[in-house]
Design an enzyme around this catalytic site. Sequence first.
Site, short mmCIF file in Angstrom:
data_model
loop_
_atom_site.label_atom_id
_atom_site.label_comp_id
_atom_site.label_asym_id
_atom_site.label_seq_id
_atom_site.Cartn_x
_atom_site.Cartn_y
_atom_site.Cartn_z
N GLU A 124 -10.93 -9.43 3.56
CA GLU A 124 -9.79 -9.05 3.88
C GLU A 124 -9.76 -9.04 5.47
O GLU A 124 -10.58 -8.48 5.86
CB GLU A 124 -9.14 -7.87 3.49
CG GLU A 124 -7.84 -7.71 3.99
CD GLU A 124 -7.11 -6.14 3.49
OE1 GLU A 124 -7.40 -5.60 2.28
OE2 GLU A 124 -6.32 -5.62 4.19
N HIS A 170 1.08 6.11 1.88
CA HIS A 170 1.88 7.19 2.67
C HIS A 170 2.92 7.88 1.94
O HIS A 170 3.53 8.79 2.52
CB HIS A 170 2.40 6.33 4.20
CG HIS A 170 1.04 6.04 4.94
ND1 HIS A 170 0.35 7.05 5.14
CD2 HIS A 170 0.75 4.72 5.41
CE1 HIS A 170 -0.66 6.58 5.79
NE2 HIS A 170 -0.23 5.15 6.02
N HIS A 210 -5.71 3.66 -1.30
CA HIS A 210 -7.12 3.98 -0.81
C HIS A 210 -7.40 5.30 -1.44
O HIS A 210 -6.63 6.48 -0.68
CB HIS A 210 -6.80 3.79 0.61
CG HIS A 210 -8.12 4.29 1.50
ND1 HIS A 210 -8.33 3.77 2.64
CD2 HIS A 210 -9.47 4.45 0.96
CE1 HIS A 210 -9.61 4.18 2.96
NE2 HIS A 210 -10.38 4.74 1.95
N HIS A 255 -3.36 -4.65 7.88
CA HIS A 255 -3.57 -3.67 8.71
C HIS A 255 -2.50 -3.80 9.97
O HIS A 255 -2.77 -4.80 10.82
CB HIS A 255 -4.87 -3.43 9.21
CG HIS A 255 -5.05 -2.16 9.49
ND1 HIS A 255 -4.69 -1.28 10.49
CD2 HIS A 255 -5.82 -1.10 8.69
CE1 HIS A 255 -5.04 -0.15 10.44
NE2 HIS A 255 -5.63 0.07 9.41
N ASN A 271 0.77 -1.26 -0.09
CA ASN A 271 -0.10 0.15 -0.22
C ASN A 271 0.98 1.20 -0.30
O ASN A 271 1.80 1.31 0.97
CB ASN A 271 -0.70 -0.09 1.20
CG ASN A 271 -1.83 1.11 1.43
OD1 ASN A 271 -1.25 2.18 1.14
ND2 ASN A 271 -2.95 0.88 1.78
N THR A 311 -7.98 3.59 8.44
CA THR A 311 -9.17 2.62 8.86
C THR A 311 -9.01 2.01 10.14
O THR A 311 -8.20 1.20 10.41
CB THR A 311 -9.12 1.73 7.68
OG1 THR A 311 -8.77 2.21 6.67
CG2 THR A 311 -10.57 1.21 7.61
N ARG A 340 -9.45 8.03 -0.89
CA ARG A 340 -10.48 8.57 0.36
C ARG A 340 -11.31 9.65 -0.11
O ARG A 340 -10.82 10.39 -1.05
CB ARG A 340 -9.73 9.02 1.53
CG ARG A 340 -8.97 7.85 2.32
CD ARG A 340 -8.61 8.56 3.65
NE ARG A 340 -8.07 7.40 4.46
CZ ARG A 340 -9.04 7.15 5.69
NH1 ARG A 340 -9.95 7.68 5.58
NH2 ARG A 340 -8.69 6.27 6.41
N ARG A 353 -7.13 12.73 1.26
CA ARG A 353 -6.07 13.32 2.14
C ARG A 353 -4.59 12.77 1.63
O ARG A 353 -3.46 13.62 1.92
CB ARG A 353 -6.22 13.06 3.43
CG ARG A 353 -5.99 11.46 3.80
CD ARG A 353 -6.10 11.27 5.26
NE ARG A 353 -7.53 11.34 5.76
CZ ARG A 353 -8.00 10.68 7.00
NH1 ARG A 353 -7.10 9.95 7.67
NH2 ARG A 353 -9.16 10.58 7.29
N GLU A 392 -8.60 0.36 -2.71
CA GLU A 392 -9.35 0.63 -1.58
C GLU A 392 -10.38 1.54 -1.57
O GLU A 392 -9.95 2.64 -1.72
CB GLU A 392 -8.36 0.48 -0.38
CG GLU A 392 -8.41 -0.44 0.66
CD GLU A 392 -7.26 0.10 1.65
OE1 GLU A 392 -7.58 1.17 2.50
OE2 GLU A 392 -6.15 -0.83 1.75
#
Length: 392
Positions: free
Chosen positions: A304, A163, A196, A344, A160, A254, A198, A202, A223
């Site tokens: 998941e 970040h 993801h 996660h 992922n 999340t 969002r 963000r 995601e």
Amino acid sequence: MPVHCTWSPKIASLPLNRKLLGQRCDMLLHLLGLARAEVSVVFLDDAEMAAYNEKYRKQQGPTNVLSFPAVSHDDGFVVPENELGDVLISVDTARREAVGQNTSLHHRLTELIIHGMLHLAGYDHERSEAEAMRMWKEENLLLQKLQQPRSVAMPYLAINVDHVATIRQARGGSEPDPVLAASLCELAGADGIVVHLREDRRHIQDRDVLLLRQTVKTRLNLEMANVPEIVDIALEVMPDMITLVPEKRKELTTEGGLDVLANAKKVGKTIAKMRKAGIPVSLFIDPDAAQVQAALDVSATFVELHTGRYCEARTMEEQDREFRLIEQTAELAYESGLRVNAGHGLDYRNVHPIAALPFIEELSIGHAVISRAVLVGLENAVREMLAAVRTI
Ligand code: PXP
């Protein structure tokens, strides 16, 4: 067909993975060296089993499994050489026993199939203690051999890259670019890329998703929250799969799994839209049997499992408890016909036991890898995670 499986209409409503159980029956005959034999395995409810138990054993009530080896009759009827006999299994009783043993229904059914077939193959635990021990050992060995579900020996690793975008958005510029980061992850051996998108944008931006669709060479997993705006984007971008997650504006990341039970109608609608477009849907859920059932009911392809509570556990006992829950839920989901991913909070220290679970197909990991990349470089960070995941 060496094994003929029959399913009573009385158990039609139960969520059984018939294909998996049928495959296990066939595999069992092979493992017993009886590939040419013919066996019938009948799955019944308690009332039907009680009737057979009364008729053939003069015993009241249902039992879990009955075996009837094929025998030639005095009246001259000769059983064909390859016909081994019949196994009857009560799914109701298996279900109760599975709950009592804290295991999944399919695991218990597999144990009963093995037990019944070993009786047909001549084993008998009632003959002597030594014979009981021999049968018990064989049962355990066969169970281990049958439960090797993952087609790959190790789970896939999807990275992922949210970040990377978080750092970019801190200054509102164009560096570092998550699209470039995704390519580096793939060069280092990652099996997939996750982002993801969002609602508040963000970190990942629409532009990132569009470019990633063109550049990702492995698999792009988008995601997303189950909201019309993002659903439309997914249908336009056509990722290789989507993962529906709950999304709160104020959360740092999340926080919990999706409540599929409470949102079944909405989730089902989106799954139907994605299915039409050929996009498989994964539901990010807490390790919870009721959520697995809800995921099945809305026809999800994947779940998941949220590993957050396992990763954040403060004591060994708590971690062990959370781990067992993930293990059992993964098995239950897999055996019910779902494909199973997990993620996660996984990092270089806690990932190994989760990676070793045979029912989990892919791990989705972000924060730990991107954090380490700051110190050792992205490719090194991905390679180190691959090594941690693949030393099973
Ligand atoms: N899976 C899902 C559904 C997530 O929402 C996240 C966080 O974005 C992850 C996996 C990855 O979590 P982490 O960044 O803690 O590795």
